[in-house]
Design a protein around this motif. Structure first.
Motif, PDB file in Angstrom:
ATOM      1  N   GLU A 278       1.043  -1.161   0.076  1.00 42.75           N
ATOM      2  CA  GLU A 278      -0.063   0.170   0.079  1.00 42.75           C
ATOM      3  C   GLU A 278       0.817   1.229   0.241  1.00 42.75           C
ATOM      4  O   GLU A 278       1.708   1.406   0.690  1.00 42.75           O
ATOM      5  CB  GLU A 278      -0.790  -0.160   1.368  1.00 42.75           C
ATOM      6  N   ARG A 279       0.549   2.307  -0.678  1.00 43.00           N
ATOM      7  CA  ARG A 279       1.123   3.484  -0.713  1.00 43.00           C
ATOM      8  C   ARG A 279       0.044   4.611  -0.280  1.00 43.00           C
ATOM      9  O   ARG A 279      -1.182   4.335  -0.181  1.00 43.00           O
ATOM     10  CB  ARG A 279       1.757   3.697  -1.916  1.00 43.00           C
ATOM     11  N   PRO A 280       0.472   5.781   0.008  1.00 44.50           N
ATOM     12  CA  PRO A 280      -0.422   6.788   0.352  1.00 44.50           C
ATOM     13  C   PRO A 280      -1.481   7.317  -0.695  1.00 44.50           C
ATOM     14  O   PRO A 280      -1.145   6.822  -1.791  1.00 44.50           O
ATOM     15  CB  PRO A 280       0.569   8.115   0.776  1.00 44.50           C
ATOM     16  N   PRO A 281      -2.473   7.869  -0.585  1.00 44.02           N
ATOM     17  CA  PRO A 281      -3.390   8.251  -1.605  1.00 44.02           C
ATOM     18  C   PRO A 281      -2.750   8.661  -2.854  1.00 44.02           C
ATOM     19  O   PRO A 281      -1.867   9.222  -2.814  1.00 44.02           O
ATOM     20  CB  PRO A 281      -4.216   9.353  -0.913  1.00 44.02           C
ATOM     21  N   ALA A 282      -3.571   8.646  -3.963  1.00 47.38           N
ATOM     22  CA  ALA A 282      -3.114   8.831  -5.248  1.00 47.38           C
ATOM     23  C   ALA A 282      -2.620  10.252  -5.333  1.00 47.38           C
ATOM     24  O   ALA A 282      -1.372  10.632  -5.909  1.00 47.38           O
ATOM     25  CB  ALA A 282      -4.014   9.012  -6.276  1.00 47.38           C
ATOM     26  N   SER A 283      -3.150  11.565  -4.601  1.00 49.59           N
ATOM     27  CA  SER A 283      -2.548  12.758  -4.615  1.00 49.59           C
ATOM     28  C   SER A 283      -1.200  13.162  -3.788  1.00 49.59           C
ATOM     29  O   SER A 283      -0.698  13.881  -4.056  1.00 49.59           O
ATOM     30  CB  SER A 283      -3.585  13.568  -3.985  1.00 49.59           C
ATOM     31  N   ARG A 284      -0.871  12.078  -3.112  1.00 49.70           N
ATOM     32  CA  ARG A 284       0.538  12.109  -2.375  1.00 49.70           C
ATOM     33  C   ARG A 284       1.472  11.180  -2.805  1.00 49.70           C
ATOM     34  O   ARG A 284       2.583  10.879  -2.143  1.00 49.70           O
ATOM     35  CB  ARG A 284       0.172  11.612  -0.998  1.00 49.70           C
ATOM     36  N   ARG A 285       1.123  10.375  -3.967  1.00 48.41           N
ATOM     37  CA  ARG A 285       2.333   9.299  -4.437  1.00 48.41           C
ATOM     38  C   ARG A 285       3.348   9.892  -5.183  1.00 48.41           C
ATOM     39  O   ARG A 285       3.451  10.226  -6.413  1.00 48.41           O
ATOM     40  CB  ARG A 285       1.431   8.459  -5.456  1.00 48.41           C
ATOM     41  N   LEU A 286       4.102  10.518  -4.575  1.00 45.46           N
ATOM     42  CA  LEU A 286       5.608  10.780  -5.097  1.00 45.46           C
ATOM     43  C   LEU A 286       6.711  10.264  -4.395  1.00 45.46           C
ATOM     44  O   LEU A 286       6.747  10.013  -3.124  1.00 45.46           O
ATOM     45  CB  LEU A 286       5.660  12.471  -4.806  1.00 45.46           C
ATOM     46  N   SER A 287       7.652   9.613  -5.002  1.00 43.62           N
ATOM     47  CA  SER A 287       8.687   8.883  -4.386  1.00 43.62           C
ATOM     48  C   SER A 287       9.578   9.908  -3.536  1.00 43.62           C
ATOM     49  O   SER A 287       9.604  10.962  -3.798  1.00 43.62           O
ATOM     50  CB  SER A 287       9.642   8.247  -5.380  1.00 43.62           C
ATOM     51  N   GLN A 518      -1.056   8.193   8.284  1.00 38.94           N
ATOM     52  CA  GLN A 518      -0.805   7.287   7.349  1.00 38.94           C
ATOM     53  C   GLN A 518      -1.641   7.512   5.983  1.00 38.94           C
ATOM     54  O   GLN A 518      -1.105   7.296   4.839  1.00 38.94           O
ATOM     55  CB  GLN A 518      -1.108   5.871   7.902  1.00 38.94           C
ATOM     56  N   HIS A 519      -3.008   7.922   6.237  1.00 37.82           N
ATOM     57  CA  HIS A 519      -3.933   8.113   5.116  1.00 37.82           C
ATOM     58  C   HIS A 519      -3.482   9.589   4.314  1.00 37.82           C
ATOM     59  O   HIS A 519      -3.891   9.427   3.309  1.00 37.82           O
ATOM     60  CB  HIS A 519      -5.405   7.892   5.215  1.00 37.82           C
ATOM     61  N   PHE A 520      -3.069  10.592   5.141  1.00 39.78           N
ATOM     62  CA  PHE A 520      -2.976  11.691   4.711  1.00 39.78           C
ATOM     63  C   PHE A 520      -2.011  12.343   4.324  1.00 39.78           C
ATOM     64  O   PHE A 520      -1.736  13.096   3.550  1.00 39.78           O
ATOM     65  CB  PHE A 520      -3.710  12.603   5.927  1.00 39.78           C
ATOM     66  N   ALA A 521      -0.760  11.941   4.977  1.00 44.39           N
ATOM     67  CA  ALA A 521       0.524  12.261   4.868  1.00 44.39           C
ATOM     68  C   ALA A 521       1.500  11.580   4.077  1.00 44.39           C
ATOM     69  O   ALA A 521       1.342  10.342   3.847  1.00 44.39           O
ATOM     70  CB  ALA A 521       1.351  12.500   6.288  1.00 44.39           C
ATOM     71  N   ARG A 522       2.382  12.555   3.110  1.00 43.41           N
ATOM     72  CA  ARG A 522       3.260  11.721   2.078  1.00 43.41           C
ATOM     73  C   ARG A 522       4.583  11.152   2.986  1.00 43.41           C
ATOM     74  O   ARG A 522       4.963   9.956   2.607  1.00 43.41           O
ATOM     75  CB  ARG A 522       3.646  12.451   0.987  1.00 43.41           C
TER      76      ARG A 522
END
Length: 585
Positions: A278-287, A518-522
């Motif tokens: 799992e990764r953070p929400p789509a709007s936060r998906r930056l490596s 976990q759900h909100f922060a990148r």
């Protein structure tokens, strides 16, 4: 055994019994029904959780049971505590009950504690009001109560004032006052709202022992479904002033029968602690490598798109001198870039809020450097600092303390515009206020009301509207969802996310709710005793933590499944017991 492991006989007479309770508030314009036909009971040694959205009537029921409603409230039905009907009882009879037979833990410790009186004296006063003991004995018992609720250095803290304690520590003081006289009934209105997960677990363990050892019944008012799963025997769900569902905790949380209950449970953020992709929400998906490579539209104005919005470099903060010096921060370094959210987590007193205030320029560091929008705060003059601060929105932990009680809601929200946007006309200010109230899901007619007339969740949304009205480049949010029920919390975080995607502001998000982070922060930084324990991408740090401390934090988070939570609690207690055994050896 139930979730609370109580041994109370199911046939015991209720310590609290509400029968067809109704509450109507008389206002200048109309009568407002807040509670309608509520019937419930709490038996000795059991915990009944009262849940529902902000404004559903939960706290009104709790206050009615204590006889603490305001003068414009008309109460009907019965509220019987230990054989005494609270409805219509005289003040003398109520005073004898309060603090002895029934005690209450209020939602906001800032309003429950006297800011001008030392902590130990406030607790001792509660003890002496109902017991014939000397001041010396009461003071000693006060220290013991502080130790019992997990306050460090209780002898020193007893001599402190409320403002010298963290928000979580103040809440523990309120709990110490409530249990000072071993009440038969404890009404707890959001007792763990201001507490980090490890202290929350300890407080729930404490209240569980109190119920088991003394037979104290507990009416728990909360929006935290994990706490309900961990602590409650039964659950009553309120919606628009009525009870829509009630039953054993496993039935209500695992097999809800009402659509409203199902919607509430669906809004609960679930903490994932297993190995996962799992990764953070789509709007936060930056490596990590891509952080700052692309600036969201409107994110940081002119200049380098990768330049930090705020940066703390090797910051230390020491309060006081000599032996009494307190090292609040010890060499921490943090970076928040345009458009990203950094979650700052850790136990109460770990330095999270101090770090946020250093970033705001409200606390000067003892050593190290602070950069805000590329400017070194130590070298920035006062007028330039004011311009920099106009680009910051702030949501503080306690909405009561952050909103001026003398102002209307509209005036509170408009104040930043009057200070920093003087060129706007009165009509333009009103339009901006109405627009931001729409964004945080508050009705426009709320502008004429006073903050004290709102629920805790509504006040927190007003604070958020005030922070967003200037369309900031940086939002510093210190526990912005701590007073919100799960459905409102979900909508508010969605609002922040949408506005961040639209405006590109950075966000420093201080919270003890690891599931929300976990759900909100990148990215996330875990703090302990003024230091950074570990930091990195949220999907790595909270799913695969490197330190024992972070693993203990995650283990203390309650999940909204009573069966799973019982197993997690047993595992946590076993780990703690093993740790104590090793330490003793």
């Amino acid at each position: 055994m139930t979730a609370t492991q109580t041994s109370a006989a199911p046939t015991a007479e209720p310590i609290l019994e509400l029968d067809d309770l109704g509450v109507v508030f008389t206002t200048e314009s109309a009568e407002v029904p807040a509670v309608q036909g509520v019937s419930l009971h709490v038996r000795p040694g059991e915990t009944l959780a009262l849940v529902g959205e902000s404004g559903s009537g939960k706290s009104t029921v709790a206050l009615a049971a204590m006889g603490l409603l305001s003068g414009n409230a008309r109460v009907t039905g019965q509220a019987v505590i230990d054989g005494t009907d609270i409805v219509g009882a005289d003040e003398g009879g109520l005073a004898a009950l309060r603090g002895r037979t029934v005690s209450m833990v209020f939602q906001e410790p800032a309003t429950a504690l006297d800011p001008l009186t030392r902590i130990g004296r406030q607790i001792a006063e509660v003890i002496r009001n109902h017991n014939d003991v000397s001041a010396k004995d009461a003071a000693a018992r006060a220290v013991g109560l502080l130790r019992r609720v997990g306050i460090p250095e209780p002898e020193n803290r007893a001599a402190a004032y409320p403002f010298q304690l963290s928000g979580g520590q103040r809440q523990r003081v309120v709990i110490a006052m409530a249990i000072a006289n071993d009440p038969a009934l404890l009404i707890a209105d959001e007792p763990t709202t201001a507490l980090d997960v490890t202290v929350q677990a300890e407080i729930l363990d404490l209240l569980r022992r109190l119920a088991a050892e003394t037979g104290t019944g507990v009416l728990l008012v909360t929006h935290n479904m994990g706490v309900v799963a961990d602590f409650a025997d039964r659950v009553a769900v309120m919606y628009q002033g009525r009870i829509v569902e009630t039953g054993p905790v496993e039935d209500v949380l695992l097999r809800p029968s009402h659509d409203y209950t199902r919607r509430l449970l669906a809004a609960v953020p679930r903490l994932s602690v297993a190995e996962s992709d799992e990764r953070p929400p789509a709007s936060r998906r930056l490596s990590a490598a891509a952080v700052g490579e692309a600036r969201p539209e409107g994110g940081s104005g002119s200049g380098d798109a990768t330049a930090p919005v705020v940066e703390l470099r090797d910051i230390s903060v020491v309060f006081g001198r000599g032996k009494r010096a307190v090292h609040a921060l010890d060499g921490i370094s943090l970076v928040v870039r345009p458009g990203e959210t950094l979650g700052l987590v850790g136990e109460s007193g770990s330095g999270k809020s101090t770090a946020a205030r250093v970033a705001l320029g409200l606390i000067p560091p003892t050593s190290g450097a602070v950069s805000l929008f590329g400017a070194d705060l130590a070298r920035t003059r006062s007028r330039a600092r004011r311009r920099l601060r106009s680009g910051i929105g702030v949501v503080l932990q306690d909405p009561v303390a952050s909103l001026d009680a003398r102002m209307t809601v509209g005036e509170c929200v408009a104040e930043p515009l009057r200070v920093h946007r003087r060129e706007l006309s009165a009509q333009e200010q009103r339009s901006r206020v109405e627009a931001v109230l729409d964004r945080v899901r508050l009705p426009r007619d709320i502008v004429r009301r006073a903050p004290r007339e709102l629920s805790g969740g509504q006040r927190q949304r007003v604070s958020l509207a005030r922070a967003l009205v200037l369309e900031p480049r940086l939002l510093v949010a210190d526990e912005p969802t701590s007073a919100l029920d799960v459905s409102v919390q979900e909508s508010v975080l969605k609002v922040i996310t949408e506005l961040q995607d639209e405006l590109g502001f950075a966000c420093l998000f201080v919270s003890h709710d690891l599931a929300v982070v976990q759900h909100f922060a990148r990215r996330v930084a875990v703090m302990r005793a003024g230091r950074i324990e570990e930091q990195g991408p949220t999907g790595e740090t909270l799913l695969r933590p490197e330190t024992d401390y972070t693993r203990r934090l995650l283990a203390a988070v309650p999940v909204p499944d009573p069966v799973v939570q019982r197993g997690r609690r047993a595992e946590r207690l076993a780990t703690l017991a093993a740790g104590r055994t090793e330490a003793e050896a």
